[in-house]
Scaffold this active site. Structure first.
Site, PDB file in Angstrom:
ATOM      1  N   GLU A  53       0.827  -1.210   0.000  1.00 19.83           N
ATOM      2  CA  GLU A  53       0.000   0.000   0.000  1.00 19.83           C
ATOM      3  C   GLU A  53       0.862   1.261   0.000  1.00 19.83           C
ATOM      4  O   GLU A  53       0.563   2.243  -0.695  1.00 19.83           O
ATOM      5  CB  GLU A  53      -0.925   0.017   1.231  1.00 19.83           C
ATOM      6  CG  GLU A  53      -1.849  -1.181   1.319  1.00 19.83           C
ATOM      7  CD  GLU A  53      -1.286  -2.331   2.148  1.00 19.83           C
ATOM      8  OE1 GLU A  53      -2.058  -2.963   2.873  1.00 19.83           O
ATOM      9  OE2 GLU A  53      -0.056  -2.577   2.073  1.00 19.83           O
ATOM     10  N   CYS A  87      -0.422   0.346   7.727  1.00 20.93           N
ATOM     11  CA  CYS A  87      -0.884   0.803   6.413  1.00 20.93           C
ATOM     12  C   CYS A  87      -2.292   1.379   6.498  1.00 20.93           C
ATOM     13  O   CYS A  87      -2.646   2.293   5.741  1.00 20.93           O
ATOM     14  CB  CYS A  87      -0.856  -0.355   5.421  1.00 20.93           C
ATOM     15  SG  CYS A  87       0.814  -0.909   5.022  1.00 20.93           S
ATOM     16  N   ALA A 157      11.782 -36.901  -7.888  1.00 22.22           N
ATOM     17  CA  ALA A 157      11.685 -37.323  -9.284  1.00 22.22           C
ATOM     18  C   ALA A 157      11.716 -38.845  -9.315  1.00 22.22           C
ATOM     19  O   ALA A 157      12.428 -39.474  -8.521  1.00 22.22           O
ATOM     20  CB  ALA A 157      12.838 -36.750 -10.104  1.00 22.22           C
ATOM     21  N   ARG A 192      14.039 -23.244  -4.572  1.00 22.45           N
ATOM     22  CA  ARG A 192      14.729 -23.223  -3.278  1.00 22.45           C
ATOM     23  C   ARG A 192      14.892 -21.802  -2.733  1.00 22.45           C
ATOM     24  O   ARG A 192      14.977 -21.604  -1.525  1.00 22.45           O
ATOM     25  CB  ARG A 192      16.100 -23.890  -3.408  1.00 22.45           C
ATOM     26  CG  ARG A 192      16.044 -25.403  -3.552  1.00 22.45           C
ATOM     27  CD  ARG A 192      17.438 -25.983  -3.770  1.00 22.45           C
ATOM     28  NE  ARG A 192      17.424 -27.432  -3.907  1.00 22.45           N
ATOM     29  CZ  ARG A 192      18.499 -28.170  -4.128  1.00 22.45           C
ATOM     30  NH1 ARG A 192      19.691 -27.579  -4.266  1.00 22.45           N
ATOM     31  NH2 ARG A 192      18.405 -29.480  -4.239  1.00 22.45           N
ATOM     32  N   ASP A 208      24.334 -39.175  -1.608  1.00 18.97           N
ATOM     33  CA  ASP A 208      24.364 -38.163  -2.674  1.00 18.97           C
ATOM     34  C   ASP A 208      25.339 -37.024  -2.416  1.00 18.97           C
ATOM     35  O   ASP A 208      25.671 -36.267  -3.329  1.00 18.97           O
ATOM     36  CB  ASP A 208      22.968 -37.576  -2.887  1.00 18.97           C
ATOM     37  CG  ASP A 208      21.970 -38.614  -3.368  1.00 18.97           C
ATOM     38  OD1 ASP A 208      22.402 -39.717  -3.743  1.00 18.97           O
ATOM     39  OD2 ASP A 208      20.758 -38.324  -3.372  1.00 18.97           O
ATOM     40  N   LEU A 212      22.486 -28.784  -1.396  1.00 25.00           N
ATOM     41  CA  LEU A 212      21.192 -28.222  -0.980  1.00 25.00           C
ATOM     42  C   LEU A 212      21.188 -26.695  -0.987  1.00 25.00           C
ATOM     43  O   LEU A 212      20.679 -26.053  -0.070  1.00 25.00           O
ATOM     44  CB  LEU A 212      20.784 -28.749   0.412  1.00 25.00           C
ATOM     45  CG  LEU A 212      20.675 -30.269   0.560  1.00 25.00           C
ATOM     46  CD1 LEU A 212      20.160 -30.621   1.943  1.00 25.00           C
ATOM     47  CD2 LEU A 212      19.783 -30.876  -0.510  1.00 25.00           C
ATOM     48  N   ARG A 215      22.345 -22.460  -5.905  1.00 17.84           N
ATOM     49  CA  ARG A 215      23.493 -21.891  -6.622  1.00 17.84           C
ATOM     50  C   ARG A 215      23.216 -21.629  -8.100  1.00 17.84           C
ATOM     51  O   ARG A 215      23.937 -20.865  -8.745  1.00 17.84           O
ATOM     52  CB  ARG A 215      24.714 -22.803  -6.474  1.00 17.84           C
ATOM     53  CG  ARG A 215      24.509 -24.209  -7.000  1.00 17.84           C
ATOM     54  CD  ARG A 215      25.569 -25.169  -6.517  1.00 17.84           C
ATOM     55  NE  ARG A 215      25.319 -26.540  -6.984  1.00 17.84           N
ATOM     56  CZ  ARG A 215      24.471 -27.370  -6.388  1.00 17.84           C
ATOM     57  NH1 ARG A 215      23.793 -26.967  -5.326  1.00 17.84           N
ATOM     58  NH2 ARG A 215      24.291 -28.598  -6.848  1.00 17.84           N
ATOM     59  N   GLY A 295      15.295 -38.856   1.604  1.00 21.99           N
ATOM     60  CA  GLY A 295      15.008 -39.878   0.610  1.00 21.99           C
ATOM     61  C   GLY A 295      13.595 -40.429   0.695  1.00 21.99           C
ATOM     62  O   GLY A 295      12.708 -39.858   1.327  1.00 21.99           O
ATOM     63  N   LEU A 299      10.295 -39.126   2.911  1.00 26.95           N
ATOM     64  CA  LEU A 299       9.114 -38.645   2.196  1.00 26.95           C
ATOM     65  C   LEU A 299       7.888 -39.478   2.555  1.00 26.95           C
ATOM     66  O   LEU A 299       6.805 -38.936   2.833  1.00 26.95           O
ATOM     67  CB  LEU A 299       9.359 -38.699   0.689  1.00 26.95           C
ATOM     68  CG  LEU A 299      10.342 -37.672   0.117  1.00 26.95           C
ATOM     69  CD1 LEU A 299      10.812 -38.102  -1.270  1.00 26.95           C
ATOM     70  CD2 LEU A 299       9.716 -36.287   0.055  1.00 26.95           C
TER      71      LEU A 299
END
Length: 356
Positions: A53, A87, A157, A192, A208, A212, A215, A295, A299
């Protein structure tokens, strides 16, 4: 009051320009209209800076038109002193006679107070234009304010036959299967920058060796979060390189933890509900949005307990035939996007669901 949804659509369009920079504040856009023509517009650009505003009013070249104008805003104007002045007071001071608000603010410090303040000053206020779209734009903010927990986003994926990777063990020298393509991988880095925390389990960190970070895109890196019950992950790993802060959930803080300011160890009870403990402690650490990237076991634990708000599942055309099974998830498919060699599905749950 004559209302035109096109001006509120413009507010929502403007609000999205602040993605990645206003967290944990909401995304807000504002438009000033005089005789059916936009004379000023603005959005909340950065946390701690001027609100939408304020920016919209400041953009008006002829301020004498304000007492004859209508202000459209995608979220209820604030009525309290925070990082910036209220505001609602500015709107009253500028004698803007009409205000159209998409949705009320769920923040208890604001909820209904901004609208009431303006109405008590004689301003005509209409509420509810494109409300569902406005709430959806700020799903993270609404969940934070209503339930005092982080907003949970799952991402993975998988191959067309339902596998995330080949079977691997730490130290066996096997590289992960590349399922995402270069384009979708870059889009993940953009995403990210828009969240505050990114989480992986122990095996993902060991197998892996991830960074994280964001970049491959302009913006801030999220806080890295890793589960390491037995402190197996070496502090020489990229996760501990200081590029971004890291939170480590462990059963006991290692004796050689040191005192690096960007590393925080948090002890939790692994015999209890670990997922709930993760979320409670992360919210205490001001992590308002959390992206869980793996992993499969981590999940699945959030899916099985229905502890998620959004999910991004990329399904590749590749087939693996065997390996680590991808988790199964059910939810409303909000959208899907076709990429070279894959399709990404975006699923959403209800904003009104809390985790118990």
């Amino acid at each position: 009051m004559e209302l035109n949804p096109l001006f509120m659509e413009r507010c929502l369009q403007l609000a999205r320009k602040g993605e990645g920079f206003t967290k944990p504040n909401p995304l807000v856009g504002a438009v000033l209209v005089h005789d059916g023509r936009i004379i000023g517009e603005g959005f909340h650009r950065q946390y701690g800076k001027a609100h939408a505003e304020v920016n919209a009013i400041a953009s008006v070249k002829d301020s004498s038109l304000l007492p004859e104008s209508t202000l459209y805003v995608s979220l209820e104007p604030c009525a309290h002193h925070g990082k910036t002045p209220p505001c609602a007071e500015l709107i009253i001071t500028k004698k803007i006679p009409r205000v159209v608000v998409a949705t009320g603010d769920p923040n208890p410090k604001v909820s209904g107070k901004g609208i009431a303040m303006m109405r008590e000053s004689g301003i005509e206020v209409a509420v509810g234009m494109l409300e569902e779209k406005a709430r959806d734009l700020n799903r993270i903010f609404f969940v934070n304010q209503l339930y005092n927990r982080p907003y949970i986003i799952l991402k993975w994926a998988q191959s067309s036959d339902g596998f995330m990777d080949r079977h691997r063990t730490p130290g066996d020298g096997k590289m992960p299967v590349i399922i995402s393509n270069t384009l979708t991988h870059t889009i993940v880095h953009k995403f990210r920058t828009q969240i505050e925390g990114i989480m992986v389990g122990t095996n993902t960190a060991l197998l892996d060796n991830p960074q994280l970070t964001a970049r491959k895109w302009f913006g801030n890196h999220p806080t890295r979060v890793v589960i390491d019950r037995e402190n197996k992950i070496s502090t020489d790993a990229p996760l501990f390189d200081g590029t971004a802060p890291i939170i480590v959930f462990t059963a006991s803080v290692p004796t050689n933890a040191g005192k690096k300011e960007y590393i925080k160890y948090i002890e939790i009870d692994f015999s209890g509900d670990t997922n709930k403990q993760f979320l409670d402690r992360l919210f205490d650490e001001k992590i308002h949005s959390l992206l869980i990237e793996g992993g499969a076991q981590l999940l699945a634990s959030f899916i099985d307990k229905e502890m998620w708000d959004e999910a991004y599942v990329e399904i590749s055309e590749k087939e693996l035939y065997t390996g680590v099974k991808a988790p199964l998830i059910e939810g409303r498919i909000a959208s899907s996007k076709k990429y070279p060699g894959s399709v990404q599905f975006h699923l959403k749950s209800k904003i009104s669901r809390n985790f118990h």
